[in-house]
Design a protein around this motif. Structure first.
Motif, PDB file in Angstrom:
ATOM      1  N   ASN A 112     122.572 -30.206  78.998  1.00  0.00           N
ATOM      2  CA  ASN A 112     122.016 -30.112  77.617  1.00  0.00           C
ATOM      3  C   ASN A 112     121.311 -31.506  77.288  1.00  0.00           C
ATOM      4  O   ASN A 112     120.505 -31.624  76.288  1.00  0.00           O
ATOM      5  CB  ASN A 112     123.044 -29.863  76.882  1.00  0.00           C
ATOM      6  CG  ASN A 112     123.367 -28.095  77.139  1.00  0.00           C
ATOM      7  OD1 ASN A 112     122.664 -27.454  76.751  1.00  0.00           O
ATOM      8  ND2 ASN A 112     124.533 -28.031  77.604  1.00  0.00           N
ATOM      9  N   VAL A 115     117.699 -31.826  78.814  1.00  0.00           N
ATOM     10  CA  VAL A 115     116.948 -30.765  78.051  1.00  0.00           C
ATOM     11  C   VAL A 115     116.444 -31.619  76.649  1.00  0.00           C
ATOM     12  O   VAL A 115     115.386 -31.573  76.306  1.00  0.00           O
ATOM     13  CB  VAL A 115     117.298 -29.626  77.924  1.00  0.00           C
ATOM     14  CG1 VAL A 115     116.487 -28.891  76.951  1.00  0.00           C
ATOM     15  CG2 VAL A 115     117.465 -28.925  79.271  1.00  0.00           C
ATOM     16  N   ALA A 116     117.475 -32.274  76.046  1.00  0.00           N
ATOM     17  CA  ALA A 116     117.260 -32.847  74.770  1.00  0.00           C
ATOM     18  C   ALA A 116     116.225 -33.926  74.937  1.00  0.00           C
ATOM     19  O   ALA A 116     115.663 -34.247  74.164  1.00  0.00           O
ATOM     20  CB  ALA A 116     118.617 -33.138  74.248  1.00  0.00           C
ATOM     21  N   ARG A 118     114.212 -34.260  77.299  1.00  0.00           N
ATOM     22  CA  ARG A 118     112.949 -33.811  77.630  1.00  0.00           C
ATOM     23  C   ARG A 118     112.141 -33.273  76.229  1.00  0.00           C
ATOM     24  O   ARG A 118     111.009 -33.409  76.220  1.00  0.00           O
ATOM     25  CB  ARG A 118     113.205 -32.578  78.660  1.00  0.00           C
ATOM     26  CG  ARG A 118     111.918 -31.827  78.924  1.00  0.00           C
ATOM     27  CD  ARG A 118     111.038 -32.691  79.797  1.00  0.00           C
ATOM     28  NE  ARG A 118     109.533 -31.944  80.151  1.00  0.00           N
ATOM     29  CZ  ARG A 118     108.537 -32.113  79.425  1.00  0.00           C
ATOM     30  NH1 ARG A 118     108.558 -32.964  78.387  1.00  0.00           N
ATOM     31  NH2 ARG A 118     107.345 -31.723  79.847  1.00  0.00           N
ATOM     32  N   GLU A 119     112.894 -32.644  75.303  1.00  0.00           N
ATOM     33  CA  GLU A 119     112.208 -32.496  74.138  1.00  0.00           C
ATOM     34  C   GLU A 119     111.856 -33.630  73.270  1.00  0.00           C
ATOM     35  O   GLU A 119     110.749 -33.641  72.489  1.00  0.00           O
ATOM     36  CB  GLU A 119     113.396 -31.777  73.098  1.00  0.00           C
ATOM     37  CG  GLU A 119     113.807 -30.204  73.420  1.00  0.00           C
ATOM     38  CD  GLU A 119     114.462 -29.496  72.539  1.00  0.00           C
ATOM     39  OE1 GLU A 119     114.738 -28.295  72.879  1.00  0.00           O
ATOM     40  OE2 GLU A 119     114.923 -30.199  71.399  1.00  0.00           O
ATOM     41  N   GLU A 168     113.582 -25.661  83.273  1.00  0.00           N
ATOM     42  CA  GLU A 168     113.786 -26.465  81.923  1.00  0.00           C
ATOM     43  C   GLU A 168     113.386 -27.955  82.226  1.00  0.00           C
ATOM     44  O   GLU A 168     112.495 -28.604  81.294  1.00  0.00           O
ATOM     45  CB  GLU A 168     114.882 -26.112  81.161  1.00  0.00           C
ATOM     46  CG  GLU A 168     115.008 -24.779  80.510  1.00  0.00           C
ATOM     47  CD  GLU A 168     116.384 -24.573  79.960  1.00  0.00           C
ATOM     48  OE1 GLU A 168     116.496 -24.933  78.720  1.00  0.00           O
ATOM     49  OE2 GLU A 168     117.446 -24.120  80.468  1.00  0.00           O
ATOM     50  N   LEU A 317     120.094 -25.252  74.437  1.00  0.00           N
ATOM     51  CA  LEU A 317     119.071 -25.567  73.616  1.00  0.00           C
ATOM     52  C   LEU A 317     117.942 -24.588  73.719  1.00  0.00           C
ATOM     53  O   LEU A 317     117.185 -24.246  72.697  1.00  0.00           O
ATOM     54  CB  LEU A 317     118.292 -26.973  74.082  1.00  0.00           C
ATOM     55  CG  LEU A 317     118.938 -28.249  73.561  1.00  0.00           C
ATOM     56  CD1 LEU A 317     120.144 -28.548  74.483  1.00  0.00           C
ATOM     57  CD2 LEU A 317     117.945 -29.292  73.310  1.00  0.00           C
ATOM     58  N   LYS A 318     117.815 -23.769  74.920  1.00  0.00           N
ATOM     59  CA  LYS A 318     117.116 -22.793  75.030  1.00  0.00           C
ATOM     60  C   LYS A 318     117.845 -21.672  74.563  1.00  0.00           C
ATOM     61  O   LYS A 318     117.124 -20.312  74.001  1.00  0.00           O
ATOM     62  CB  LYS A 318     116.588 -22.836  76.286  1.00  0.00           C
ATOM     63  CG  LYS A 318     115.910 -21.435  76.750  1.00  0.00           C
ATOM     64  CD  LYS A 318     115.243 -21.383  78.136  1.00  0.00           C
ATOM     65  CE  LYS A 318     114.185 -20.249  78.520  1.00  0.00           C
ATOM     66  NZ  LYS A 318     113.822 -20.135  79.715  1.00  0.00           N
ATOM     67  N   PRO A 321     118.300 -22.243  70.157  1.00  0.00           N
ATOM     68  CA  PRO A 321     118.095 -23.526  69.926  1.00  0.00           C
ATOM     69  C   PRO A 321     118.107 -23.865  68.555  1.00  0.00           C
ATOM     70  O   PRO A 321     117.956 -25.020  67.881  1.00  0.00           O
ATOM     71  CB  PRO A 321     116.274 -23.032  70.023  1.00  0.00           C
ATOM     72  CG  PRO A 321     116.269 -21.728  70.169  1.00  0.00           C
ATOM     73  CD  PRO A 321     117.479 -21.181  70.511  1.00  0.00           C
ATOM     74  N   ARG A 330     120.860 -32.744  70.754  1.00  0.00           N
ATOM     75  CA  ARG A 330     119.840 -33.598  70.345  1.00  0.00           C
ATOM     76  C   ARG A 330     120.237 -34.822  69.621  1.00  0.00           C
ATOM     77  O   ARG A 330     119.820 -35.778  69.902  1.00  0.00           O
ATOM     78  CB  ARG A 330     119.202 -32.396  69.594  1.00  0.00           C
ATOM     79  CG  ARG A 330     118.541 -31.406  69.992  1.00  0.00           C
ATOM     80  CD  ARG A 330     117.430 -30.446  69.014  1.00  0.00           C
ATOM     81  NE  ARG A 330     116.609 -29.679  69.715  1.00  0.00           N
ATOM     82  CZ  ARG A 330     117.170 -27.986  69.394  1.00  0.00           C
ATOM     83  NH1 ARG A 330     117.990 -27.933  68.640  1.00  0.00           N
ATOM     84  NH2 ARG A 330     116.585 -27.225  70.071  1.00  0.00           N
TER      85      ARG A 330
END
Length: 345
Positions: A112, A115-116, A118-119, A168, A317-318, A321, A330
């Motif tokens: 997570n 992925v955060a 990556r966002e 992701e 997150l997916k 979200p 995040r």
């Protein structure tokens, strides 16, 4: 209830903070390539014919010196390319997420957090170094049917790009074969640096490389520490989880002394926090008292969402979200980026 100090004591340690010796964790002497070069002494031999070009280049007093043919250095086994490591170290942050206690949300945090990041627009690579393969499963892949994995990268020296799958985020996958990696690596020269050398190929392609380590301080975790620029420790807000931090720091001290002088704990993530219980609040107080600013302000609270998301093969997150679970990671990502930009915790 009084606070419990976890700082390591001088002198003989108690039985519950035994530091594994170098044989147990697979630490060996570093490769010759990282030592200062050894300059051989000149060997007296037959006089070399005078050469005006050479004589002109000699320093005063060296006119009668004999020339020794240059001694070629032996090609080091497993020698990494030093220049790429140095050039990209400042651009790429390699973080090992480690805690020898299981069930503290290492895999959940690795996925997570990645992925955060990556966002936020960064390039992220996750590495599953846990033989259980939970990180790989969390992205919808089955470790039991994967043909090439991190085992082949570490033991058979295949390029790490051959085992990177894209979900992701980019993920270097694990398989059940990793369970035998420590035994296979133990017979290899430079075994503690296998991951560091594998990352040379892809290091400049990413802003972040996050390594999910097994719940032990064995050879796989040592490889992660040697390759890392820092260590993030997810800690469950319970007393027994806090006790292992001392042993982890002792292992890092051995790695700094022998293999990677710059690696250290970059931050501590309190996980499974339940603000309704006195025990969780006391655990946070103990962490703050003993580790100060190393403890991130973000608290990862208990929620069933973290267990539900891997069933769907996705991050939280997916999966959810807009939920508080996704927002927590995040916030953690923003905090880690902010501390890195200001020079650390």
């Amino acid at each position: 209830m009084g606070l419990i100090r976890l700082l390591p004591r001088s002198g003989r340690r108690s039985d519950d903070t035994v530091v594994p010796d170098q044989e147990d964790v697979g630490v060996s002497e570093p490769d010759r390539v990282f030592d200062e070069p050894v300059i051989p002494e000149p060997i007296a031999d037959e006089p070399v014919a005078a050469d005006p070009a050479i004589d002109d280049a000699r320093l005063p007093g060296d006119a009668g010196a004999e020339e020794t043919p240059p001694q070629p250095s032996p090609a080091p086994v497993f020698a990494p390319a030093a220049a790429p490591l140095t050039q990209t170290a400042s651009a790429t942050r390699v973080l090992a997420l480690a805690n020898q206690k299981g069930g503290v949300a290492k895999t959940t945090t690795t996925l997570n957090l990645g992925v955060a990041l990556r966002e936020l627009g960064d390039r992220v690579l996750l590495i599953d170094l846990d033989p259980q393969g939970n990180l790989t499963m969390s992205q919808g892949m089955n470790p039991d049917v994967i043909e090439k994995s991190m085992f082949d990268v570490l033991v058979h020296r295949i390029p790490i790009s051959d085992v990177i799958a894209t979900a992701e985020v980019d993920l270097a996958v694990a398989s059940i074969d990793l369970a035998g990696a420590e035994l296979a690596l133990s017979a290899l020269i430079g075994r503690e640096r296998a991951l560091e050398k594998a990352l040379v190929e892809v290091r400049d392609r990413y802003d972040w490389i996050l390594i999910d380590t097994p719940p032990s301080l064995g050879l796989l975790t040592i490889n992660a520490f040697v390759a890392a620029t820092g260590v993030i420790v997810p800690v469950q807000c319970e007393y027994l989880s806090l006790r292992g931090l001392v042993q982890l720091e002792n292992t890092l001290a051995m790695v700094r002394e022998n293999l990677n002088p710059s690696v250290s704990v970059e931050g501590i993530v309190p996980t499974m926090f339940d603000g309704r219980t006195l025990h969780s609040r006391e655990a946070i107080e103990i962490l703050s008292e003993n580790f100060g600013d190393l403890v991130y302000a973000t608290r990862i609270r208990k929620t069933v969402r973290y267990a539900e998301a891997p069933v769907k093969g996705s991050s939280v997150l997916k999966y959810d979200p807009e939920g508080p679970a996704a927002e927590a990671y995040r916030e953690l990502a923003r905090e880690i980026v902010s501390k890195g930009a200001t020079g650390g915790a």
